[in-house]
Motif scaffolding. Structure first.
Motif, PDB file in Angstrom:
ATOM      1  N   ASP A 113       0.673  -0.964   0.030  1.00  0.00           N
ATOM      2  CA  ASP A 113      -0.014  -0.087  -0.228  1.00  0.00           C
ATOM      3  C   ASP A 113       0.718   1.241  -0.034  1.00  0.00           C
ATOM      4  OD1 ASP A 113       1.019  -0.061   2.487  1.00  0.00           O
ATOM      5  OD2 ASP A 113      -0.754   0.574   3.444  1.00  0.00           O
ATOM      6  N   SER A 114       2.207   0.938  -0.477  1.00  0.00           N
ATOM      7  CA  SER A 114       2.878   2.279  -0.568  1.00  0.00           C
ATOM      8  C   SER A 114       2.475   3.342  -1.652  1.00  0.00           C
ATOM      9  CB  SER A 114       4.458   1.701  -0.493  1.00  0.00           C
ATOM     10  OG  SER A 114       4.887   1.171   0.554  1.00  0.00           O
ATOM     11  N   LEU A 115       3.050   4.290  -2.035  1.00  0.00           N
ATOM     12  CA  LEU A 115       2.401   5.248  -2.862  1.00  0.00           C
ATOM     13  C   LEU A 115       2.068   4.692  -4.340  1.00  0.00           C
ATOM     14  CD1 LEU A 115       1.188   8.148  -3.111  1.00  0.00           C
ATOM     15  CD2 LEU A 115       3.761   8.807  -3.657  1.00  0.00           C
ATOM     16  N   SER A 116       3.147   4.407  -4.983  1.00  0.00           N
ATOM     17  CA  SER A 116       2.853   3.929  -6.473  1.00  0.00           C
ATOM     18  C   SER A 116       1.699   2.766  -6.436  1.00  0.00           C
ATOM     19  CB  SER A 116       4.055   3.314  -6.930  1.00  0.00           C
ATOM     20  OG  SER A 116       5.061   4.198  -7.093  1.00  0.00           O
ATOM     21  N   CYS A 117       1.666   1.895  -5.550  1.00  0.00           N
ATOM     22  CA  CYS A 117       0.617   0.916  -5.331  1.00  0.00           C
ATOM     23  C   CYS A 117      -0.642   1.572  -5.035  1.00  0.00           C
ATOM     24  CB  CYS A 117       1.054  -0.457  -4.450  1.00  0.00           C
ATOM     25  SG  CYS A 117       2.236  -1.377  -5.313  1.00  0.00           S
ATOM     26  N   ALA A 118      -0.779   2.438  -3.978  1.00  0.00           N
ATOM     27  CA  ALA A 118      -1.946   3.038  -3.577  1.00  0.00           C
ATOM     28  C   ALA A 118      -2.668   3.665  -4.545  1.00  0.00           C
ATOM     29  CB  ALA A 118      -1.638   3.980  -2.481  1.00  0.00           C
ATOM     30  N   MET A 119      -1.749   4.683  -5.612  1.00  0.00           N
ATOM     31  CA  MET A 119      -2.519   5.107  -6.827  1.00  0.00           C
ATOM     32  C   MET A 119      -2.682   4.387  -7.885  1.00  0.00           C
ATOM     33  SD  MET A 119       1.102   7.704  -7.084  1.00  0.00           S
ATOM     34  CE  MET A 119       0.708   8.175  -8.801  1.00  0.00           C
ATOM     35  N   ALA A 120      -2.339   2.931  -7.884  1.00  0.00           N
ATOM     36  CA  ALA A 120      -2.688   2.195  -8.816  1.00  0.00           C
ATOM     37  C   ALA A 120      -3.864   0.991  -8.379  1.00  0.00           C
ATOM     38  CB  ALA A 120      -1.629   1.126  -9.339  1.00  0.00           C
ATOM     39  N   GLY A 121      -4.258   1.404  -7.202  1.00  0.00           N
ATOM     40  CA  GLY A 121      -5.629   0.500  -6.723  1.00  0.00           C
ATOM     41  C   GLY A 121      -5.120  -0.561  -5.513  1.00  0.00           C
ATOM     42  N   ALA A 122      -4.426  -0.179  -4.646  1.00  0.00           N
ATOM     43  CA  ALA A 122      -3.891  -1.212  -3.793  1.00  0.00           C
ATOM     44  C   ALA A 122      -5.309  -1.321  -2.587  1.00  0.00           C
ATOM     45  CB  ALA A 122      -2.829  -0.612  -2.805  1.00  0.00           C
ATOM     46  N   ASP A 123      -5.968  -0.174  -2.432  1.00  0.00           N
ATOM     47  CA  ASP A 123      -6.994  -0.059  -1.409  1.00  0.00           C
ATOM     48  C   ASP A 123      -8.108  -0.798  -2.000  1.00  0.00           C
ATOM     49  OD1 ASP A 123      -5.931   1.437   0.263  1.00  0.00           O
ATOM     50  OD2 ASP A 123      -6.832   3.275  -0.217  1.00  0.00           O
ATOM     51  N   ARG A 124      -8.240  -1.117  -3.308  1.00  0.00           N
ATOM     52  CA  ARG A 124      -9.623  -1.886  -3.777  1.00  0.00           C
ATOM     53  C   ARG A 124      -9.143  -3.352  -3.658  1.00  0.00           C
ATOM     54  NH1 ARG A 124      -9.884  -5.042  -7.717  1.00  0.00           N
ATOM     55  NH2 ARG A 124      -7.740  -4.371  -8.677  1.00  0.00           N
ATOM     56  N   ASN A 494      -0.092   9.165   3.281  1.00  0.00           N
ATOM     57  CA  ASN A 494       0.471   7.803   2.877  1.00  0.00           C
ATOM     58  C   ASN A 494       1.815   7.484   3.120  1.00  0.00           C
ATOM     59  OD1 ASN A 494       1.945   6.006   0.612  1.00  0.00           O
ATOM     60  ND2 ASN A 494      -0.075   5.329   0.840  1.00  0.00           N
ATOM     61  N   LEU A 495       2.709   8.535   2.946  1.00  0.00           N
ATOM     62  CA  LEU A 495       4.018   8.614   3.134  1.00  0.00           C
ATOM     63  C   LEU A 495       4.355   8.634   4.884  1.00  0.00           C
ATOM     64  CD1 LEU A 495       5.469  10.683   0.534  1.00  0.00           C
ATOM     65  CD2 LEU A 495       5.273   8.175   0.495  1.00  0.00           C
ATOM     66  N   MET A 496       3.839   9.386   5.732  1.00  0.00           N
ATOM     67  CA  MET A 496       3.905   9.374   6.978  1.00  0.00           C
ATOM     68  C   MET A 496       3.517   8.273   7.809  1.00  0.00           C
ATOM     69  SD  MET A 496       5.104  11.301   9.264  1.00  0.00           S
ATOM     70  CE  MET A 496       5.309  13.173   9.012  1.00  0.00           C
ATOM     71  N   PRO A 553       7.764  15.156   3.167  1.00  0.00           N
ATOM     72  CA  PRO A 553       6.773  15.170   2.508  1.00  0.00           C
ATOM     73  C   PRO A 553       5.503  16.382   2.835  1.00  0.00           C
ATOM     74  CG  PRO A 553       7.282  13.035   2.688  1.00  0.00           C
ATOM     75  CD  PRO A 553       8.116  13.657   3.688  1.00  0.00           C
ATOM     76  N   LEU A 554       5.450  16.101   4.278  1.00  0.00           N
ATOM     77  CA  LEU A 554       4.429  16.874   4.914  1.00  0.00           C
ATOM     78  C   LEU A 554       4.795  18.340   4.840  1.00  0.00           C
ATOM     79  CD1 LEU A 554       2.397  18.015   7.042  1.00  0.00           C
ATOM     80  CD2 LEU A 554       3.935  16.899   8.886  1.00  0.00           C
ATOM     81  N   LEU A 555       6.168  18.743   5.282  1.00  0.00           N
ATOM     82  CA  LEU A 555       6.481  20.119   4.982  1.00  0.00           C
ATOM     83  C   LEU A 555       6.595  20.535   3.549  1.00  0.00           C
ATOM     84  CD1 LEU A 555       9.783  20.014   7.417  1.00  0.00           C
ATOM     85  CD2 LEU A 555       7.492  21.199   7.828  1.00  0.00           C
ATOM     86  N   SER A 556       6.635  19.567   2.596  1.00  0.00           N
ATOM     87  CA  SER A 556       6.459  20.031   1.167  1.00  0.00           C
ATOM     88  C   SER A 556       5.255  20.740   0.959  1.00  0.00           C
ATOM     89  CB  SER A 556       7.094  19.250   0.257  1.00  0.00           C
ATOM     90  OG  SER A 556       8.438  18.640   0.316  1.00  0.00           O
TER      91      SER A 556
END
Length: 572
Positions: A113-124, A494-496, A553-556
């Motif tokens: 469920d890291s970022l690239s996989c989350a973007m590709a549908g890991a939650d589904r 997601n990153l935090m 990432p948060l500060l960005s």
């Protein structure tokens, strides 16, 4: 004296003797478990640093590690039960089952469920798989598996499923699913036929000297490519200056979300890496080499064991001894001192420095620590010369770099490009442009810890030190491309959460700070002043780079995307 409760005394007025204990204090050894552990270990050494390797044997055999097995292993290795338990429960890939607990189902499916996989549908996948696979299968979230270019990714047991679908996972989800060694892109025979190990042979026969090799590497500008970027030639000289015996540790534990280049190179041409490893070991006179590979790459580990055995039979490692060590699911072990602790069979807790690893490293000896990709390029650099490297580059940067590119692009993958290339150039020249229907919005220049930059800054060179002015860095050169579909607050959360899960827990600023930050970010609305204060504390007081970089990432988002702070958080 209490008359109502007089002391009990014997005939001679003394306290009566207590009956001796039937068993020693503590958890007792189960004879059946002891026999099972003894049989598993066979004639393997019981030395302390093999504890994690032996825990893997139990986990692989029984699908979990029971309290009885932990007790038996402690006795077998002459270690305290507490020590064995602490190590076993530290690593995510060991399922420790206490007395009275129900063992996990025979099959575990890990969904990245890291970022690239989350973007590709890991939650589904996480929502659909439990009901589809049934009670005999456990579905759990997992951090980055090093295949971001094939997102979404699952692991059924130790078998990875790329671009995972419900049907593909269901097909593999049965007991006794085991990984098999992959076929290397170039095996030992073909590598030798193409002139492989010639540089090593020239070193062993005296045609090349240590000083010459150190100068060649220094002139090329080669730096550590695992993230820190320390000059390689200088590191060799520092280690060689220390009193022997010296050791070498190879870091194959790339766990940064967005990073997969080491995996790519090990599968593509393993002997180019092995020759580089042996050259570096020869230069610093390392008596032994410990290669630490993350557990998420089982098919690579099995292949590498076979190929290293071929090298051994050919006598190419006669001046040193190569040990393969298997990680167990802990991102923190990518930090060099935590990796060394893990190689020694301990929890992966970063060490306080100084002393540095080059001075007091593995087993207390001066240790050369190198990244996989750094070693991969050594043969080419030595054969072709420093000019071959320094003649490449853009925007006054010299050399070339490997970028792991994933996210919203048409052709994700490992890209070899001139140093100083920009994110926009990576997208347009090397990755076929943005994916259909996607508009470039932002990018991660250096994986989860490198921060987030908007598309308006996509023409900045991606190299060591070039992004410091924005509070970002390239690290291991993991570039994740985001589009207008992606909510920046959801990305940062997601990153935090990744850093929260992967904190080793040794220091309070990181352990508590990542947890508090994730809760504040999830709950909303974002309090910029409070989140900034918490981030400053984590950066200033954490022991190692995990806690120090977790707020990036948060500060960005606070700095570059203030307009999104008041909007409801989106989902993928």
């Amino acid at each position: 004296m209490n008359i109502q409760n007089p002391p009990r005394i014997g005939g001679n007025g003394a306290e009566p003797r207590r009956k001796p204990r039937r068993t020693p204090k503590g958890r007792q050894i189960d004879p059946a478990a002891a026999d099972e552990v003894s049989a598993l270990l066979g004639d393997r050494s019981r030395q302390r640093d093999l504890l994690i390797e032996h825990l893997h044997l139990i986990q692989d055999k029984y699908g979990c590690i029971s309290s009885a097995h932990l007790t038996a292993l402690a006795a077998e290795m002459k270690l305290s039960q507490t020590e064995v338990y602490e190590v076993a429960t530290f690593y995510a890939h060991f399922d420790v089952v206490k007395e009275g607990q129900t063992p996990p189902p025979p099959v575990t499916v890990r969904v990245c469920d890291s970022l690239s996989c989350a973007m590709a549908g890991a939650d589904r996948l996480l929502n659909d798989l439990p009901g589809m696979l049934g009670a005999g299968v456990r579905v759990v979230r997992a951090p980055c598996m090093g295949a971001c270019d094939h997102a979404p990714v699952c692991a059924v047991g130790h078998v990875q499923v790329n671009k995972a679908t419900d049907a593909a996972v269901k097909h593999l989800a049965h007991p006794h699913t085991h990984a098999h060694p992959i076929q290397p892109g170039t095996d030992f025979e073909h590598y030798m036929a193409a002139g492989g190990y010639r540089v090593l042979a020239e070193a062993l026969t005296g045609k090349r000297t240590r000083d010459e090799l150190i100068k060649n590497v220094s002139d090329s500008g080669l730096r550590g490519l695992g993230g820190a970027g320390f000059p390689t030639g200088r590191k060799w000289a520092l280690v060689l200056a220390e009193k022997g015996p010296r050791l070498m540790a190879v870091n194959g534990d790339e766990g940064e979300p967005g990073t997969f280049k080491d995996r790519h190179y090990l599968g593509l041409d393993p002997h180019r890496f092995i020759e580089g490893m042996l050259i570096a070991a020869w230069v610093v006179e390392a008596a032994e080499v410990y290669f630490y590979l993350r557990d998420e790459y089982p098919e690579l580990r099995l292949m590498l064991e076979d190929e290293i055995e071929k090298v051994r039979r050919a006598g190419l490692d006669r001046f040193t001894k190569i040990h393969m060590r298997r990680g167990a699911g802990a991102y923190i072990c990518g930090e060099e001192s935590a990796m060394i602790e893990s190689i020694e069979g301990k929890r992966g807790l970063p060490r306080h420095r100084p002393p540095y690893v080059a001075q007091v490293g593995l087993f207390g000896r001066p240790t050369l620590e190198q990244n996989v990709e750094t070693l991969y390029w050594l043969r080419d650099i030595i054969e072709k010369g420093a000019v071959w490297v320094t003649s490449q580059g853009r925007r006054e940067r010299k050399g070339f770099r490997s970028y792991s590119v994933s996210g919203r692009v048409k052709k994700p993958g490992v890209v070899v490009a001139p140093a100083g290339v920009t994110a926009r150039e990576l997208i347009e020249e090397y990755c076929g442009g943005m994916a259909d229907g996607e508009t470039f919005k932002a990018y991660l220049p250096g994986g989860a810890s490198g921060g987030i930059l908007p598309a308006s800054l996509a023409d900045e060179p991606l190299d060591f030190g070039t992004l410091d002015k924005y509070g970002c860095f390239v690290g291991s050169h993991a570039v994740v491309i985001l589009s207008e579909k992606d909510d920046m607050k959801a990305v940062a959360l997601n990153l935090m959460r990744f850093f929260e899960d992967e904190s080793c827990g040794q220091c309070t600023p990181c352990r508590v700070g990542t947890e508090k930050a994730a809760k504040l970010m999830e709950r909303g609305p974002w309090d910029a002043a409070l989140l900034t204060e918490l981030s400053d504390l984590m950066r200033d007081a954490s022991i190692c780079g995990l806690g120090q970089a977790a707020p990036n990432p948060l500060l960005s988002v606070l700095k570059f995307f203030p307009g999104e702070l008041t909007k409801p958080m989106g989902k993928w």
